[in-house]
Write a protein that holds these residues in place. Structure first.
Motif, mmCIF file in Angstrom:
data_model
loop_
_atom_site.group_PDB
_atom_site.id
_atom_site.type_symbol
_atom_site.label_atom_id
_atom_site.label_comp_id
_atom_site.label_asym_id
_atom_site.label_seq_id
_atom_site.Cartn_x
_atom_site.Cartn_y
_atom_site.Cartn_z
ATOM 1 N N PHE A 64 0.829 -1.206 0.000
ATOM 2 C CA PHE A 64 0.000 0.000 0.000
ATOM 3 C C PHE A 64 0.861 1.254 0.000
ATOM 4 C CE2 PHE A 64 -1.282 3.466 2.760
ATOM 5 C CZ PHE A 64 -2.340 3.991 2.038
ATOM 6 N N LEU A 65 1.871 1.302 0.868
ATOM 7 C CA LEU A 65 2.687 2.510 0.986
ATOM 8 C C LEU A 65 3.412 2.842 -0.311
ATOM 9 C CD1 LEU A 65 4.175 1.886 4.533
ATOM 10 C CD2 LEU A 65 2.427 3.573 3.925
ATOM 11 N N VAL A 66 3.890 1.811 -1.013
ATOM 12 C CA VAL A 66 4.563 2.048 -2.291
ATOM 13 C C VAL A 66 3.585 2.608 -3.305
ATOM 14 C CG1 VAL A 66 5.694 0.904 -4.229
ATOM 15 C CG2 VAL A 66 6.373 0.343 -1.882
ATOM 16 N N GLU A 67 2.391 2.035 -3.351
ATOM 17 C CA GLU A 67 1.396 2.494 -4.326
ATOM 18 C C GLU A 67 0.863 3.888 -3.959
ATOM 19 O OE1 GLU A 67 -2.908 1.097 -6.201
ATOM 20 O OE2 GLU A 67 -1.637 -0.353 -5.146
ATOM 21 N N TYR A 68 0.593 4.104 -2.701
ATOM 22 C CA TYR A 68 0.056 5.392 -2.245
ATOM 23 C C TYR A 68 1.107 6.486 -2.332
ATOM 24 C CZ TYR A 68 -2.741 8.494 0.790
ATOM 25 O OH TYR A 68 -3.489 9.543 1.312
ATOM 26 N N GLY A 69 2.342 6.106 -2.044
ATOM 27 C CA GLY A 69 3.451 7.047 -2.042
ATOM 28 C C GLY A 69 3.902 7.363 -0.633
ATOM 29 N N ALA A 70 5.166 7.062 -0.329
ATOM 30 C CA ALA A 70 5.673 7.292 1.021
ATOM 31 C C ALA A 70 5.611 8.765 1.390
ATOM 32 C CB ALA A 70 7.104 6.763 1.137
ATOM 33 N N SER A 71 5.996 9.638 0.459
ATOM 34 C CA SER A 71 5.973 11.076 0.743
ATOM 35 C C SER A 71 4.549 11.555 1.012
ATOM 36 C CB SER A 71 6.576 11.841 -0.431
ATOM 37 O OG SER A 71 6.506 13.234 -0.206
ATOM 38 N N ARG A 72 3.606 11.043 0.247
ATOM 39 C CA ARG A 72 2.204 11.428 0.435
ATOM 40 C C ARG A 72 1.697 10.975 1.793
ATOM 41 N NH1 ARG A 72 -2.575 8.906 -3.321
ATOM 42 N NH2 ARG A 72 -4.345 10.148 -2.539
ATOM 43 N N TYR A 73 2.079 9.775 2.210
ATOM 44 C CA TYR A 73 1.629 9.290 3.520
ATOM 45 C C TYR A 73 2.307 10.072 4.644
ATOM 46 C CZ TYR A 73 -0.247 6.038 6.948
ATOM 47 O OH TYR A 73 -0.934 5.493 8.015
ATOM 48 N N ARG A 74 3.577 10.429 4.467
ATOM 49 C CA ARG A 74 4.248 11.264 5.475
ATOM 50 C C ARG A 74 3.558 12.625 5.581
ATOM 51 N NH1 ARG A 74 9.105 9.092 3.150
ATOM 52 N NH2 ARG A 74 9.363 11.027 1.972
ATOM 53 N N ASP A 75 3.097 13.158 4.465
ATOM 54 C CA ASP A 75 2.355 14.426 4.507
ATOM 55 C C ASP A 75 1.074 14.275 5.327
ATOM 56 O OD1 ASP A 75 4.263 15.655 2.930
ATOM 57 O OD2 ASP A 75 3.109 15.490 1.064
ATOM 58 N N LEU A 76 0.419 13.117 5.194
ATOM 59 C CA LEU A 76 -0.788 12.872 5.978
ATOM 60 C C LEU A 76 -0.456 12.824 7.469
ATOM 61 C CD1 LEU A 76 -3.797 12.137 6.112
ATOM 62 C CD2 LEU A 76 -3.124 9.735 5.832
ATOM 63 N N ILE A 77 0.636 12.161 7.814
ATOM 64 C CA ILE A 77 1.068 12.111 9.215
ATOM 65 C C ILE A 77 1.295 13.529 9.752
ATOM 66 C CG2 ILE A 77 2.907 11.370 10.782
ATOM 67 C CD1 ILE A 77 3.327 8.981 8.814
ATOM 68 N N ALA A 78 1.971 14.346 8.952
ATOM 69 C CA ALA A 78 2.247 15.720 9.386
ATOM 70 C C ALA A 78 0.965 16.526 9.546
ATOM 71 C CB ALA A 78 3.177 16.392 8.378
ATOM 72 N N GLU A 79 -0.006 16.275 8.680
ATOM 73 C CA GLU A 79 -1.278 17.004 8.769
ATOM 74 C C GLU A 79 -2.110 16.547 9.960
ATOM 75 O OE1 GLU A 79 -5.624 17.195 6.551
ATOM 76 O OE2 GLU A 79 -3.947 16.215 5.528
ATOM 77 N N ILE A 80 -2.276 15.232 10.115
ATOM 78 C CA ILE A 80 -3.163 14.697 11.150
ATOM 79 C C ILE A 80 -2.539 14.769 12.529
ATOM 80 C CG2 ILE A 80 -4.403 12.625 11.915
ATOM 81 C CD1 ILE A 80 -5.564 13.968 9.422
ATOM 82 N N ARG A 81 -1.210 14.640 12.601
ATOM 83 C CA ARG A 81 -0.492 14.633 13.880
ATOM 84 C C ARG A 81 -1.098 13.590 14.817
ATOM 85 N NH1 ARG A 81 2.270 19.707 14.307
ATOM 86 N NH2 ARG A 81 2.276 19.583 16.569
ATOM 87 N N PRO A 82 -1.043 12.312 14.402
ATOM 88 C CA PRO A 82 -1.700 11.278 15.202
ATOM 89 C C PRO A 82 -1.037 11.104 16.560
ATOM 90 C CG PRO A 82 -0.253 10.282 13.576
ATOM 91 C CD PRO A 82 -0.301 11.758 13.256
ATOM 92 N N ALA A 83 -1.831 10.690 17.525
ATOM 93 C CA ALA A 83 -1.254 10.371 18.833
ATOM 94 C C ALA A 83 -0.233 9.259 18.695
ATOM 95 C CB ALA A 83 -2.363 9.971 19.800
ATOM 96 N N VAL A 84 -0.498 8.309 17.788
ATOM 97 C CA VAL A 84 0.438 7.216 17.549
ATOM 98 C C VAL A 84 0.301 6.745 16.108
ATOM 99 C CG1 VAL A 84 -1.220 5.547 18.479
ATOM 100 C CG2 VAL A 84 1.168 4.903 18.302
ATOM 101 N N LEU A 85 1.426 6.434 15.507
ATOM 102 C CA LEU A 85 1.486 5.752 14.214
ATOM 103 C C LEU A 85 2.096 4.385 14.459
ATOM 104 C CD1 LEU A 85 1.529 5.539 11.042
ATOM 105 C CD2 LEU A 85 3.879 6.410 11.201
ATOM 106 N N PHE A 86 1.371 3.329 14.085
ATOM 107 C CA PHE A 86 1.894 1.974 14.163
ATOM 108 C C PHE A 86 2.478 1.582 12.809
ATOM 109 C CE2 PHE A 86 -1.801 1.968 17.092
ATOM 110 C CZ PHE A 86 -1.155 1.666 18.274
#
Length: 294
Positions: free
Chosen positions: A170-192
């Motif tokens: 999934f991460l390869v298809e979605y794009g690692a940079s794009r998913y990191r941008d989501l992490i930065a936007e959402i600021r999750p309490a935890v990323l597993f």
């Protein structure tokens, strides 16, 4: 606004049937392969909800087909104590899981109706205390757009959010940079993430957003917790014999961790709760605590 004292853990994403095939040896192409076959509830989000329900009030949000299989899967969630809020339509998905003798698995997903999740009703999220989103919900539209809208609304209302990276494919298809941008936007309490997913995302070279932690699982090796400041924590996994089936172990870990975090336990103790919960599924076919599957 969410109920920050007693609201439920809401898990958003897939509910499908897992067809779990325990192989007797390495698969041989073009001929018969002796095996044992089990049919059970699956989908990362549904697994987390089922594992968490005995520990904390839990709600599942997703979509299944308007068919007998969808009926049966929703009934299983409700029988397990989960408040299941589901859209209905289309065909319920299935995942074929080939489990090798060493416990590793190879998956062939057909998400069916799960990929067609529409806008999530506000009432399904209004009282949420915590919202957990496995990345599988982002793998196709319209589910991805609906899931992101729900997460953004929950986060803006003050609900704690957690993410699970879920899959290297999934991460390869979605794009690692794009998913990191989501992490930065959402600021999750935890990323597993497991070690392979963390490598795809390049987490070893990054700090989490302020207030977030990265929890990186390494199978039998220590789990690493990366915080926004200070040195990473390395928490050993209790020793045990080799796993027969690792399906659902990450979901069980997330359920144990999240229930502990919602109870006010610190990160280290939440990881230990995750380890304890994950160990309970490693001898069962599929994402189950026992061999009692149909």
């Amino acid at each position: 606004m969410p109920n920050l004292e007693s609201g439920p853990l809401v898990v958003l994403g897939d509910l499908v049937e897992d067809v779990v095939v325990w192989l007797a040896g390495p698969p041989r192409v073009g001929t018969d392969n002796p095996s044992r076959v089990y049919r059970t509830r699956g989908g990362s989000a549904a697994n987390v909800a089922m594992f968490a329900a005995p520990l904390v009030p839990t709600r599942f949000v997703g979509r299944v087909g308007a068919d007998p299989l969808g009926d049966a899967l929703v009934d299983r969630l409700r029988d397990g104590g989960v408040d299941a809020r589901v859209q209905r339509g289309g065909r319920t998905g299935s995942i074929v899981v080939l489990v090798h003798p060493d416990g590793e698995r190879t998956m062939f997903p057909d998400r069916g109706a799960s990929a067609d999740l529409g806008p999530v009703p506000v009432d399904w999220l209004r009282d949420a205390r915590w919202l957990h989103l496995p990345a599988y919900a982002l793998s196709a539209e319209p589910s991805a757009g609906s899931a992101l809208a729900a997460v953004r609304a929950a986060a803006s209302a003050g609900c704690a959010v957690s993410l699970d990276a879920s899959s290297t494919a999934f991460l390869v298809e979605y794009g690692a940079s794009r998913y990191r941008d989501l992490i930065a936007e959402i600021r999750p309490a935890v990323l597993f993430a497991n070690a392979a997913e963390a490598a795809v995302l390049g987490l070893a070279d990054r700090r989490p957003p302020a207030g977030s932690v990265f929890v990186i699982k390494n199978a039998a090796d220590p789990t690493v917790v990366v915080r926004d400041r200070g040195e990473p924590l390395r928490l050993p996994v209790p020793a045990r014999r080799a796993a027969r089936d690792s399906t659902g172990a990450g979901d069980a870990f997330a359920a144990g961790y999240l229930a502990a975090a919602m109870a006010g336990r610190n990160v280290a103790n939440s990881v230990r709760a995750g380890h304890h919960h994950a160990a309970r599924v490693l001898d069962a076919p599929g994402a189950n605590f026992s061999l009692e599957v149909s």
